[in-house]
Write an enzyme that holds these catalytic residues in place. Structure first.
Site, PDB file in Angstrom:
ATOM      1  N   ASP A   1       8.593  -5.357  11.073  1.00  0.00           N
ATOM      2  CA  ASP A   1       7.812  -5.034   9.879  1.00  0.00           C
ATOM      3  C   ASP A   1       7.815  -3.525   9.632  1.00  0.00           C
ATOM      4  O   ASP A   1       7.477  -2.750  10.519  1.00  0.00           O
ATOM      5  CB  ASP A   1       6.372  -5.523  10.085  1.00  0.00           C
ATOM      6  CG  ASP A   1       5.583  -5.585   8.797  1.00  0.00           C
ATOM      7  OD1 ASP A   1       5.890  -4.808   7.881  1.00  0.00           O
ATOM      8  OD2 ASP A   1       4.665  -6.411   8.721  1.00  0.00           O
TER       9      ASP A   1
ATOM     10  N   HIS B   1       7.919  -7.672   7.152  1.00  0.00           N
ATOM     11  CA  HIS B   1       6.627  -7.830   6.483  1.00  0.00           C
ATOM     12  C   HIS B   1       6.518  -9.131   5.706  1.00  0.00           C
ATOM     13  O   HIS B   1       5.451  -9.717   5.610  1.00  0.00           O
ATOM     14  CB  HIS B   1       6.423  -6.637   5.546  1.00  0.00           C
ATOM     15  CG  HIS B   1       5.007  -6.437   5.113  1.00  0.00           C
ATOM     16  ND1 HIS B   1       3.995  -6.165   6.000  1.00  0.00           N
ATOM     17  CD2 HIS B   1       4.426  -6.449   3.887  1.00  0.00           C
ATOM     18  CE1 HIS B   1       2.859  -6.023   5.341  1.00  0.00           C
ATOM     19  NE2 HIS B   1       3.091  -6.192   4.052  1.00  0.00           N
TER      20      HIS B   1
ATOM     21  N   SER C   1      -1.617  -8.303   5.116  1.00  0.00           N
ATOM     22  CA  SER C   1      -1.326  -6.882   4.940  1.00  0.00           C
ATOM     23  C   SER C   1      -2.632  -6.123   4.685  1.00  0.00           C
ATOM     24  O   SER C   1      -3.531  -6.158   5.520  1.00  0.00           O
ATOM     25  CB  SER C   1      -0.307  -6.699   3.817  1.00  0.00           C
ATOM     26  OG  SER C   1       0.200  -5.395   3.823  1.00  0.00           O
TER      27      SER C   1
END
Length: 687
Positions: free
Chosen positions: A624, A659, A539
């Site tokens: 995501d 995610h 991320s």
């Protein structure tokens, strides 16, 4: 030596797309990948997956054995430490061979029969993704609300189960955060809705059970840089709406006995004023940065007079100690602090008869208070673990200062002994002279001669701190000779709030140069060499990976970038994307030329050059909501086009998840096994 499949990698087509801002023109050849539904986009992602699978085919048997090895260390039939709330003991358990949790409760005594709340294995049947969150029990214990996500996009549907009849009611509330809270009448439920496009949590609704009346919108957050949520105070007296942005908070309160009443603002928002509130005995306790208290201080005010000039100091601000959180009990105030990077838990009796710290005796460890939902109790629950020490949940009697280990994580497989591993904390010097700490773990007996493979991990954004924690999965690397390092770069809060301030906005590059300085230090001190050094982040930590390979690609043999945020400028200019506007205080607003130019100077996608890059495995999630799949996809396509080496470059997209990756506890381990196989293969380790 690693093998190649002989298959050519997919080459993405180029369609030049001009992006202009502040008179600056960027040409994005892969902008077309933004269309999630376009067959060409889906085909490209599938082609990349097929290429990655073919290239890693020779590791498939090894991946399977790594997966079995990792899984074998996990106690499959496991259950959480029960906690008591409002007359019931609540338990979460896993059963052998099953992917999802089972939630149960027992009335008053743990010897009483078990009542099944949810079996997520049954609920997840036939679904490729499943997540249940936000379990909330009504005060009379007769109903339970919960949220379900079946795509991985964190858009939850709230439902209500009648615990007397065991039936799930017809009420279905779509597109929420998943969490909800009950008023004291057992009939009124408050919850948060998301913007359907940006997924910003911004509307609070009141839902009345058993009526056909449309849910009433009682609060809407109009500032698109803020989110909102609703919850109940631990004292159970107040329903609280929290409005939050990176730098500013605002709370609204309502007596939980009066669910139809009007929320009152606690303290109106003032830009840069951060605060959070807890209620106890006629007062609100306020954790705040008021009056330039960078590391926060604790204040209090009467619940009937909340104006800021009436706030009184309880625990003053300290330059060296970060005040992270508090837990309020009937007789005690428990304070969570961070001093020189280490967690401290302080216990203070309300009558000032006692004030002491829990003793911890390790150079690198993690300790934090856990599920403490009961108000009138002498028992404090906290968790403790370290790089070499499995996690334990401990119950501490605050009155007589005794502790009892309620549960210690079992490492199955029979060959784990914590004395076989060594952990240490070391410091590197950054470009500007700042000392950067690292937490290190390795198997005893390793020689620091520059030949060890080493995996260096960091996150480094949002003030989020990655503490040194124990991992059974990581043992598969340590036992094969890897050293593992968590790098506490600026942008996290490891060394206090200023550590975060020095790694964001126009100081963001400190995060990247800190990581590189640590890599250089690890090589110089002969923990490893550039031939054996690997880096990993996900991320915003994936942004870090993208930045370091542009800055110093020669230092690393391999990189794993999980769901990486790499197209910073384009994403931050697109206010239709989830998270963008709320992130301006973290990254800056590129509509301002100063921030635009600074972002562009480090954005991984914008700074790819014709040069050699390390071996790379990049992951993405099609659904995501935090980092859109097209960021890693475009980044890989452009790297393929520009790089001058023959090193590996793989893109693996989970076509069913978001995610957080796969939702089942064993499915996610398969992803770990694939990532580890990639690293071990680069080291020529195949068993």
């Amino acid at each position: 030596m690693t093998k190649s499949s002989g298959i050519n990698p997919p080459i993405a087509k180029k369609i030049p797309h001009k992006l202009e801002k502040h008179g600056d023109v960027r040409v994005d050849n892969y902008f077309w990948m933004k269309d999630r539904t376009h067959p060409e986009v889906l085909n490209y992602l599938k082609d990349e997956n097929a290429y990655c699978d073919a290239e890693m085919e020779h590791t498939k048997a090894f991946q399977k054995s790594l997966f079995e090895e990792m899984k074998a260390r996990i106690k499959e039939d496991d259950s959480s430490v029960p906690y008591k709330y409002n007359g019931y003991w609540y338990i979460t358990k896993f059963e052998k061979g099953k992917d999802y949790p089972i939630y149960t409760r027992k009335k008053e005594s743990l010897d009483n029969p078990e009542e099944l709340l949810f079996d997520c294995n049954k609920m997840a049947e036939g679904l490729s993704y499943f997540k249940l969150v936000g379990i909330s029990v009504s005060p009379d214990n007769k109903r339970i609300s919960f949220g379900i996500d079946t795509t991985g996009r964190r858009q939850y549907t709230i439902q209500i189960k009648n615990l007397i009849t065991d039936e799930i009611q017809e009420d279905k509330i779509e597109n929420t955060t998943g969490s909800s809270t009950w008023a004291n009448d057992n009939e009124t439920l408050f919850y948060t809705k998301k913007d359907p496009i940006t997924l910003r949590a911004y509307q609070i609704f009141r839902h009345k059970l058993g009526t056909n009346v449309e849910d009433e919108l009682i609060f809407q957050e109009g500032d698109e840089t803020f989110g909102a949520t609703v919850y109940k105070s631990k004292s159970r007296k107040y329903i609280i709406i929290a409005c939050y942005s990176t730098l500013t908070n605002e709370y609204h309160v309502l007596n939980a006995d009066n669910p139809n009443g009007k929320f009152e603002v606690f303290q109106p928002r003032v830009r840069g004023l951060e605060y959070s509130i807890s209620h106890y005995d006629g007062h609100f306790y306020i954790l705040t940065n008021k009056d330039k208290a960078t590391n926060f201080k604790l204040m209090k005010c009467s619940e009937n007079d909340r104006t800021i000039d009436k706030w009184q100091e309880v625990i003053p601000h300290r330059e060296e100690v970060l005040l992270e959180d508090i837990d309020i009990f009937k007789n005690y105030l428990v304070i969570s602090e961070r001093d020189n990077g280490l967690n401290k838990i302080r216990i203070k009796h309300w009558d000032n008869s006692q004030d002491y710290y829990l003793p911890f005796d390790n150079e690198t460890y993690t300790a934090y208070t856990t599920t403490n939902v009961e108000f009138d109790t002498e028992s404090l629950r906290y968790a403790y673990n370290a790089l070499t020490t499995p996690a334990s949940v401990i119950e501490f009697n605050m009155k007589i200062q005794t502790k009892k280990v309620l549960k210690e994580q079992e490492v199955l497989g029979g060959n784990f002994n914590k004395d076989n591993y060594v952990s240490e904390r070391i410091w590197a010097t950054a470009e500007d002279g700042t000392k950067i700490p690292m937490s290190v773990v390795y198997k005893k007996g390793i020689k620091k001669d520059g030949t060890n493979p080493l995996l260096q991990y960091a996150y480094g954004s949002y003030g989020s701190t990655v503490d040194p924690y124990f991992s059974t999965i990581r043992l598969s690397l340590l036992d094969r000779g890897f050293i593992y390092v968590i790098t506490h770069v600026r942008g996290g809060e490891y060394l206090g709030r200023q550590w975060y301030e020095d790694g964001k906005l126009l100081k963001k590059k400190n995060t990247f140069s800190d990581f590189v300085a640590c890599s250089i230090h690890l090589i110089k001190e002969r923990y490893t060499s550039s031939k054996h050094l690997y880096a990993m982040g996900g991320s915003a930590g994936g942004l870090l990976m993208g930045a370091i390979i542009n800055m110093a690609p020669e230092l690393y043999n391999g990189i794993i970038a999980a769901v990486p945020f790499v197209d910073v400028v384009t994403t931050m200019l697109d206010d239709s994307i989830p998270l963008t506007t709320g992130e301006y205080d973290e990254w800056g607003n590129p509509n301002d030329k100063l921030y635009y130019e600074y972002m562009k100077s480090y954005s991984p996608y914008d700074n790819i050059e014709a040069k050699d890059y390390p071996n790379m495995l990049v992951t993405a999630g099609l659904h995501d909501s935090q980092v859109q799949y097209w960021e890693p996809a475009k980044w890989v396509a452009k790297l393929r086009e520009m790089k001058t080496d023959t090193n590996k470059l793989y893109l693996k997209t989970n076509m069913d998840a978001g995610h957080g990756g796969a939702s089942g506890r064993f499915e996610s381990i398969k992803e770990d096994a694939e990532e580890y196989a990639f690293l071990l293969d680069l080291e020529g380790i195949s068993s």
